[in-house]
Design a protein around this motif. Structure first.
Motif, PDB file in Angstrom:
ATOM      1  N   ASN A 566       0.828  -1.209   0.000  1.00 54.91           N
ATOM      2  CA  ASN A 566       0.000   0.000   0.000  1.00 54.91           C
ATOM      3  C   ASN A 566       0.860   1.256   0.000  1.00 54.91           C
ATOM      4  N   GLY A 567       1.973   1.219   0.764  1.00 49.87           N
ATOM      5  CA  GLY A 567       2.846   2.385   0.803  1.00 49.87           C
ATOM      6  C   GLY A 567       3.484   2.691  -0.543  1.00 49.87           C
ATOM      7  N   TRP A 568       3.966   1.654  -1.222  1.00 55.21           N
ATOM      8  CA  TRP A 568       4.565   1.879  -2.543  1.00 55.21           C
ATOM      9  C   TRP A 568       3.541   2.404  -3.545  1.00 55.21           C
ATOM     10  N   HIS A 569       2.351   1.838  -3.512  1.00 55.58           N
ATOM     11  CA  HIS A 569       1.337   2.280  -4.480  1.00 55.58           C
ATOM     12  C   HIS A 569       0.927   3.728  -4.233  1.00 55.58           C
ATOM     13  N   GLU A 570       0.750   4.095  -2.963  1.00 58.37           N
ATOM     14  CA  GLU A 570       0.356   5.479  -2.669  1.00 58.37           C
ATOM     15  C   GLU A 570       1.474   6.457  -3.041  1.00 58.37           C
ATOM     16  N   ALA A 571       2.718   6.080  -2.773  1.00 55.71           N
ATOM     17  CA  ALA A 571       3.834   6.952  -3.138  1.00 55.71           C
ATOM     18  C   ALA A 571       3.944   7.108  -4.652  1.00 55.71           C
ATOM     19  N   VAL A 572       3.750   6.016  -5.380  1.00 50.14           N
ATOM     20  CA  VAL A 572       3.804   6.076  -6.845  1.00 50.14           C
ATOM     21  C   VAL A 572       2.676   6.942  -7.394  1.00 50.14           C
ATOM     22  N   ASN A 573       1.477   6.802  -6.837  1.00 51.40           N
ATOM     23  CA  ASN A 573       0.355   7.631  -7.300  1.00 51.40           C
ATOM     24  C   ASN A 573       0.607   9.108  -7.025  1.00 51.40           C
ATOM     25  N   LEU A 574       1.256   9.410  -5.894  1.00 51.69           N
ATOM     26  CA  LEU A 574       1.576  10.808  -5.594  1.00 51.69           C
ATOM     27  C   LEU A 574       2.530  11.380  -6.634  1.00 51.69           C
ATOM     28  N   GLU A 575       3.574  10.649  -6.965  1.00 51.42           N
ATOM     29  CA  GLU A 575       4.527  11.153  -7.961  1.00 51.42           C
ATOM     30  C   GLU A 575       3.900  11.203  -9.353  1.00 51.42           C
ATOM     31  N   LYS A 576       3.018  10.261  -9.626  1.00 49.30           N
ATOM     32  CA  LYS A 576       2.360  10.259 -10.943  1.00 49.30           C
ATOM     33  C   LYS A 576       1.469  11.481 -11.119  1.00 49.30           C
ATOM     34  N   THR A 577       0.797  11.873 -10.053  1.00 48.06           N
ATOM     35  CA  THR A 577      -0.170  12.971 -10.151  1.00 48.06           C
ATOM     36  C   THR A 577       0.471  14.333  -9.915  1.00 48.06           C
ATOM     37  N   HIS A 578       1.386  14.416  -8.952  1.00 40.84           N
ATOM     38  CA  HIS A 578       1.907  15.716  -8.546  1.00 40.84           C
ATOM     39  C   HIS A 578       3.428  15.825  -8.619  1.00 40.84           C
ATOM     40  N   GLY A 579       4.097  14.813  -9.116  1.00 36.64           N
ATOM     41  CA  GLY A 579       5.551  14.850  -9.147  1.00 36.64           C
ATOM     42  C   GLY A 579       6.105  15.022 -10.553  1.00 36.64           C
ATOM     43  N   LYS A 581       8.283  13.665 -13.874  1.00 40.18           N
ATOM     44  CA  LYS A 581       8.298  12.381 -14.576  1.00 40.18           C
ATOM     45  C   LYS A 581       9.567  11.587 -14.272  1.00 40.18           C
ATOM     46  N   GLN A 582      10.685  12.281 -14.170  1.00 39.00           N
ATOM     47  CA  GLN A 582      11.926  11.572 -13.890  1.00 39.00           C
ATOM     48  C   GLN A 582      11.902  10.957 -12.492  1.00 39.00           C
ATOM     49  N   VAL A 583      11.424  11.718 -11.523  1.00 42.20           N
ATOM     50  CA  VAL A 583      11.312  11.188 -10.166  1.00 42.20           C
ATOM     51  C   VAL A 583      10.310  10.038 -10.130  1.00 42.20           C
ATOM     52  N   PHE A 584       9.248  10.155 -10.892  1.00 47.41           N
ATOM     53  CA  PHE A 584       8.231   9.102 -10.972  1.00 47.41           C
ATOM     54  C   PHE A 584       8.834   7.800 -11.497  1.00 47.41           C
ATOM     55  N   GLU A 585       9.643   7.901 -12.547  1.00 50.60           N
ATOM     56  CA  GLU A 585      10.273   6.699 -13.104  1.00 50.60           C
ATOM     57  C   GLU A 585      11.277   6.089 -12.131  1.00 50.60           C
ATOM     58  N   GLN A 586      12.052   6.919 -11.461  1.00 51.44           N
ATOM     59  CA  GLN A 586      13.008   6.396 -10.484  1.00 51.44           C
ATOM     60  C   GLN A 586      12.307   5.691  -9.328  1.00 51.44           C
ATOM     61  N   LEU A 587      11.208   6.253  -8.878  1.00 52.37           N
ATOM     62  CA  LEU A 587      10.465   5.615  -7.795  1.00 52.37           C
ATOM     63  C   LEU A 587       9.879   4.282  -8.245  1.00 52.37           C
ATOM     64  N   LEU A 588       9.415   4.204  -9.498  1.00 51.21           N
ATOM     65  CA  LEU A 588       8.892   2.942 -10.013  1.00 51.21           C
ATOM     66  C   LEU A 588       9.971   1.874 -10.066  1.00 51.21           C
ATOM     67  N   GLU A 589      11.168   2.248 -10.448  1.00 55.22           N
ATOM     68  CA  GLU A 589      12.264   1.276 -10.479  1.00 55.22           C
ATOM     69  C   GLU A 589      12.551   0.734  -9.083  1.00 55.22           C
ATOM     70  N   LYS A 590      12.524   1.603  -8.077  1.00 55.25           N
ATOM     71  CA  LYS A 590      12.716   1.131  -6.712  1.00 55.25           C
ATOM     72  C   LYS A 590      11.542   0.268  -6.256  1.00 55.25           C
ATOM     73  N   ALA A 591      10.350   0.608  -6.710  1.00 50.13           N
ATOM     74  CA  ALA A 591       9.165  -0.142  -6.287  1.00 50.13           C
ATOM     75  C   ALA A 591       9.190  -1.568  -6.823  1.00 50.13           C
ATOM     76  N   VAL A 592       9.565  -1.766  -8.103  1.00 49.18           N
ATOM     77  CA  VAL A 592       9.576  -3.130  -8.660  1.00 49.18           C
ATOM     78  C   VAL A 592      10.720  -3.952  -8.069  1.00 49.18           C
ATOM     79  N   GLU A 593      11.769  -3.301  -7.596  1.00 50.11           N
ATOM     80  CA  GLU A 593      12.814  -4.035  -6.899  1.00 50.11           C
ATOM     81  C   GLU A 593      12.326  -4.518  -5.532  1.00 50.11           C
ATOM     82  N   ALA A 594      11.546  -3.667  -4.850  1.00 51.73           N
ATOM     83  CA  ALA A 594      11.034  -4.062  -3.539  1.00 51.73           C
ATOM     84  C   ALA A 594       9.867  -5.036  -3.649  1.00 51.73           C
ATOM     85  N   LEU A 595       9.041  -4.865  -4.678  1.00 51.76           N
ATOM     86  CA  LEU A 595       7.860  -5.725  -4.862  1.00 51.76           C
ATOM     87  C   LEU A 595       7.888  -6.306  -6.274  1.00 51.76           C
ATOM     88  N   PRO A 596       8.696  -7.317  -6.521  1.00 53.42           N
ATOM     89  CA  PRO A 596       8.796  -7.853  -7.891  1.00 53.42           C
ATOM     90  C   PRO A 596       7.528  -8.546  -8.369  1.00 53.42           C
TER      91      PRO A 596
END
Length: 934
Positions: A566-579, A581-596
């Motif tokens: 839930n934490g990763w999804h909410e953080a990703v949605n925040l960057e997608k909506t209000h962040g 694009k580069q930060v959004f992509e970097q956060l997604l890369e960290k998210a798939v490493e933590a939750l493959p």
């Protein structure tokens, strides 16, 4: 005989009771009527028996000391006693353990029988009560069925019920006589009636001709229908806005019961005299206030209220006289002096302020008012300096004097003196630090920390200073937490979040993050649900527009819970909506490493990489996703869509074949059919449909695809057979019934069969508003508006809260003049429905009330941003009446939200010809199709 003891002359033994052994106590003879004494009490008997048992070496009796048995019938135990008193009869016997056990056994038997009788009696009483209630029902029970039947009564029937009243002739005449009142007619009315028959042909100043006989202001016989219509529209507009915002507040329902006494006095100065009745009220209130003043002349609010009453009546001089008397009577009341200063002119107000300060020299408020009365800056400073001499501990006066200082050096000197006079004033220390250089500011803050160790504001100011000078606010806040915990001055978590949001609003993002990271976990243990609690805090900050604070909270959450889905999804949605694009992509890369195993995160990453045009990176992303999720149909289908967009049709077919073999769900099969239809290969698509139906016979989408393939090839009978078989296998599928009905209506040209199909559909799916809407539209397209209205009335009775039925009725079944009243009724009945809100917006749009229309369009979008038809109508509205900037903004929001639903939106987006089209292309196509929508 000489050795015999003379016991008769000896004293009686302790606790000796004469006659107790032979039972000669407890009765009275004729010889005892004289000076007799009372027999031994029960306690004495128990004590004697216990002593005798002790002498005999036996255990004391316990049955006598047991609790009394609760007899339900309250019988007297003495009626079972021997007339010769068996207690006394057996008192001299030996009471052993067997007797005690026997008494206990008999007592337990009696108690058990008593409980059994009690249960039987309670059951009998309950049954008797039930029988009585069945034979003698209450009035409310006798009319219960009639009350339930009241739910079927229509509004017209309720309105036709006559009012209850006393219709006897005597009482009616009495009430009529009481209502009759006679008034003396003024001369102006008589003169007006006299002049009403005269004709005046004079010309007014504006060039219009006057006519006394034709003036509608004299006899009132002329009706201005334009004004009446405008008033009705205004009332309906207000009601619609109120219905959209919702009801239930105290200000609307009139249920507020709180009264503000200060506000009541203040409201006197804001009221106006509008009628003669209010003049009478003023006289009555004036008398009451005079009574208050005379009764309690030291009551300051009474003088203030009396003065304001005269101000309301327009008598300023009388108000000044009253408040002056109040100052003389209550010279120690600050409120009375303040009121006197406010209602007087500047010159007199200064004199009054001087007198007030003479009587109350330690009133900060009076000194501030005296300074405000001065018009020149030097005069203000002079008054405030005199105030400081009298009140050197007043923070407010020091702050005002500093604010009036034009030179920063003077302000620093004043603040230096102020912190010496008031060393515990945190705000003065902070103000001095802001005026100093960074080095001196650090010294000021260090001194302030020592003086006020419990002040969190000083620590936050130190962290902000570190951020400005290139330091690390994290270290400052870490020390702050340690010191505040030691001083027992630590704030709550919500208060720290509020301080972090304040720092964010004042352009201190690093301090904001430092506050969150150092204080968010304070006073929370391992057992607390910290993950969900922190995520809720972040959502609250997002709702308040504090995105940097929410971002810091999510960072703390992911640091404490790296596997929090839930934490990763909410953080990703925040960057997608209000962040960014580069930060959004970097956060997604960290998210798939933590939750493959998170498929949606992989898909979002692949989409983001594809948006920036890196095709090979997208393929690598899909390859990594396949390794982590080898059986994920979502990843397979996304990869197929990706390859199809770049023209790799064969690769897409290979992926589909692999997905059908590994996953083999019905979704993969109908996606495969849709893929082949997009390539215009209907034969392959038909073969896949047939194969899929052999495995998934109850999948309605496969039956719909089969019928659509036949329908596209012009094979109406085969399409009818496919739809009919599908409705028999999947009777709950509403889209299948709609396709079959439209096939009979549009392709076969048989309205009778179309009606029959819809009737069978409603039997299988009762109270379905979509099927009801299609039945109404069928009659409307056939030109039978009367039947359409009849069906609409029937369906709205079955489904009263359907927004699509209300929209159809408002736009197509009722005259234009009834649209606004129906819109109001629909909003009240349905409450929140985006389709109905769009209909209300279209009604205002048709009347050229563009601001109202735009407001209702935005309300509909807020309710459901996934409804594509709402976006299309709003964009069409902006094409005609909006600005380019607004249109671009709305288009960007549509692309971000990617709507998927909507009657027209789905019909356009799922057309094989619109495959691989962008959201913007689909939007424009839907906008073009809106005019033809029924």
């Amino acid at each position: 005989m000489a050795g015999r003891k003379d016991f008769l002359n000896q004293p009686a033994p302790e606790n000796y009771v004469a006659g107790l052994g032979r039972g000669a106590t407890g009765f009275t003879t004729r010889s005892d009527l004289g000076p007799a004494r009372e027999g031994p009490s029960e306690d004495q008997i128990k004590e004697a028996l216990a002593k005798r048992a002790q002498q005999l070496g036996a255990a004391p009796p316990t049955a006598y000391g047991a609790t009394e048995r609760k007899e339900e019938d309250n019988d007297d135990d003495d009626r079972f006693q021997d007339p010769e008193n068996e207690v006394g009869l057996f008192a001299n016997g030996t009471f052993d353990r067997e007797d005690d056990e026997a008494d206990r056994i008999y007592q337990e038997v009696d108690e058990r029988m008593g409980r059994r009788r009690k249960l039987q009696r309670q059951a009998r009483e309950i049954q008797e009560r039930k029988d009585y209630e069945d034979n003698n029902p209450k009035i409310s029970q006798q009319f219960a069925d009639l009350k339930r039947s009241l739910g079927s009564i229509k509004d017209e029937d309720w309105a036709s019920i006559p009012e209850v009243g006393d219709l006897t002739g005597k009482n009616r005449r009495t009430r009529q006589n009481m209502r009759q009142r006679f008034y003396a007619v003024p001369d102006s009315v008589i003169a007006g009636a006299r002049d009403s028959t005269q004709f005046d042909t004079s010309v007014n100043d504006d060039g219009t001709q006057t006519n006394g006989a034709g003036s509608d202001s004299m006899d009132g016989t002329m009706t201005n229908f334009a004004d009446i219509g405008a008033a009705r529209d205004k009332v309906l507009k207000v009601r619609l806005d109120r219905a959209a915002l919702g009801s239930g507040t105290d200000s609307v329902s009139g249920s507020a019961t709180n009264i503000d006494p200060k506000g009541y006095l203040t409201s006197l100065s804001q009221s106006e005299i509008k009628a003669g009745a209010e003049v009478g009220d003023l006289r009555r209130v004036r008398g009451l206030l005079e009574s208050v003043i005379k009764t309690n002349p030291k009551h300051a609010p009474g003088w203030i209220a009396a003065s304001r009453l005269e101000l309301v009546a327009g008598k300023e001089q009388a108000a000044r006289n009253i408040i002056a008397r109040g100052c003389q009577t209550t010279p120690d009341s600050e409120a009375v002096w303040v009121e006197n200063i406010k209602i007087n002119e500047n010159h007199n107000a200064k004199i009054i302020a001087a007198n007030a300060i003479t009587h109350i020299p330690h009133s900060t408020r009076l000194w501030m008012l005296a300074a405000d009365l001065e018009t020149e800056l030097n005069s203000k400073k002079r008054v405030l300096r005199r105030a400081i001499d009298v009140l050197p501990k007043s923070t407010q006066i020091w702050k005002e004097l500093v604010n009036l200082s034009e030179d920063p050096s003077d302000a620093r000197l004043l603040l230096g003196k102020a912190v010496q006079e008031i060393p515990l004033a945190t705000e003065l220390h902070l103000a001095l630090a802001r005026l100093e250089t960074p080095e001196n500011a650090q010294k000021v803050l260090n001194i302030a920390r020592k003086i006020i160790p419990t002040s969190f504001e000083i620590w936050i100011a130190g962290a902000r200073l570190a951020e400005q000078t290139g330091g690390k606010p994290e270290f400052v806040m870490a020390r702050a937490v340690q010191k505040l915990v030691r001083e027992n001055a630590m704030l709550k978590r919500e208060e720290w979040i509020a301080e972090a949001e304040k720092c964010e609003s004042e352009a201190a993002p690093l301090t904001c993050e430092a506050i969150i990271h150092q204080t968010l976990g304070y006073d929370l243990g391992e057992d607390d649900d910290r993950n969900d609690l922190w995520i809720e805090d972040a959502k609250g900050s997002i709702g308040r527009g504090m995105y940097n604070t929410a971002r810091a909270i999510f960072q703390h959450v992911l640091r404490a819970f790296p596997k929090s889905t839930n934490g990763w999804h909410e953080a990703v949605n925040l960057e997608k909506t209000h962040g960014e694009k580069q930060v959004f992509e970097q956060l997604l890369e960290k998210a798939v490493e933590a939750l493959p195993e998170a498929e949606d995160l992989w898909l979002m990453l692949a989409r983001r990489v594809r948006e920036r045009g890196d095709v090979e990176a997208s393929r690598r992303t899909f390859a990594n996703a396949f390794k982590k999720n080898p059986s994920s149909e979502n990843i397979y289908l996304s990869a197929i869509k990706f390859e199809a967009e770049f023209g790799n049709i064969d690769t897409g077919r290979t992926y589909l074949r692999t997905a059908r073999e590994k996953s083999g769900t019905d979704r993969v099969w109908w996606k495969s059919v849709a893929f082949e239809r997009e390539q215009n290969d209907n034969q392959v698509a038909l073969d896949l449909v047939i194969q899929g139906l052999e495995k998934f016979q109850t999948t309605d989408k496969l039956w719909m695809q089969k019928g659509q393939i036949y329908e596209a090839e012009g094979k109406v009978s085969q399409a009818r057979e496919a739809y009919s078989t599908g409705t028999r296998v999947c009777p709950q599928s509403v889209p299948l019934w709609l396709l079959l009905s439209r096939l009979e209506e549009q392709k076969a040209g048989s309205l009778v069969k179309a009606r029959s199909v819809l009737d069978r559909a409603r039997l299988a799916n009762p109270k379905n508003d979509v099927l009801a809407l299609e039945a109404v539209r069928l009659e409307r397209r056939a030109g039978d508006l009367t039947q359409a209205k009849n069906l609409m009335a029937k369906f709205q009775h079955e489904v009263p809260r359907s927004g699509i039925l209300w929209s159809e009725r408002i736009l197509f079944l009722e005259p234009r003049t009834q649209r606004k009243p129906l819109s109001l009724a629909g909003v009240k009945a349905v409450e929140n429905d985006p389709t109905l809100f769009v209909t209300v917006a279209r009604v205002f749009w048709g009347e050229r009330k563009l601001e109202k229309a735009a407001s209702w369009f935005e309300k509909a979008i807020v309710l459901d941003s996934d409804l594509g038809d709402t976006w299309a109508w709003y964009y069409k509205f902006l094409q005609q009446h909006g600005k380019d900037e607004k249109r671009r903004d709305v288009l960007g929001k549509i692309i971000v939200n990617e709507p998927k639903h909507g009657e027209i939106w789905q019909a356009v987006s799922k057309d094989p010809a619109m495959a691989r089209k962008t959201t913007e292309h689909v939007l424009l196509k839907v906008v073009d199709s809106l005019e033809n929508a029924s």
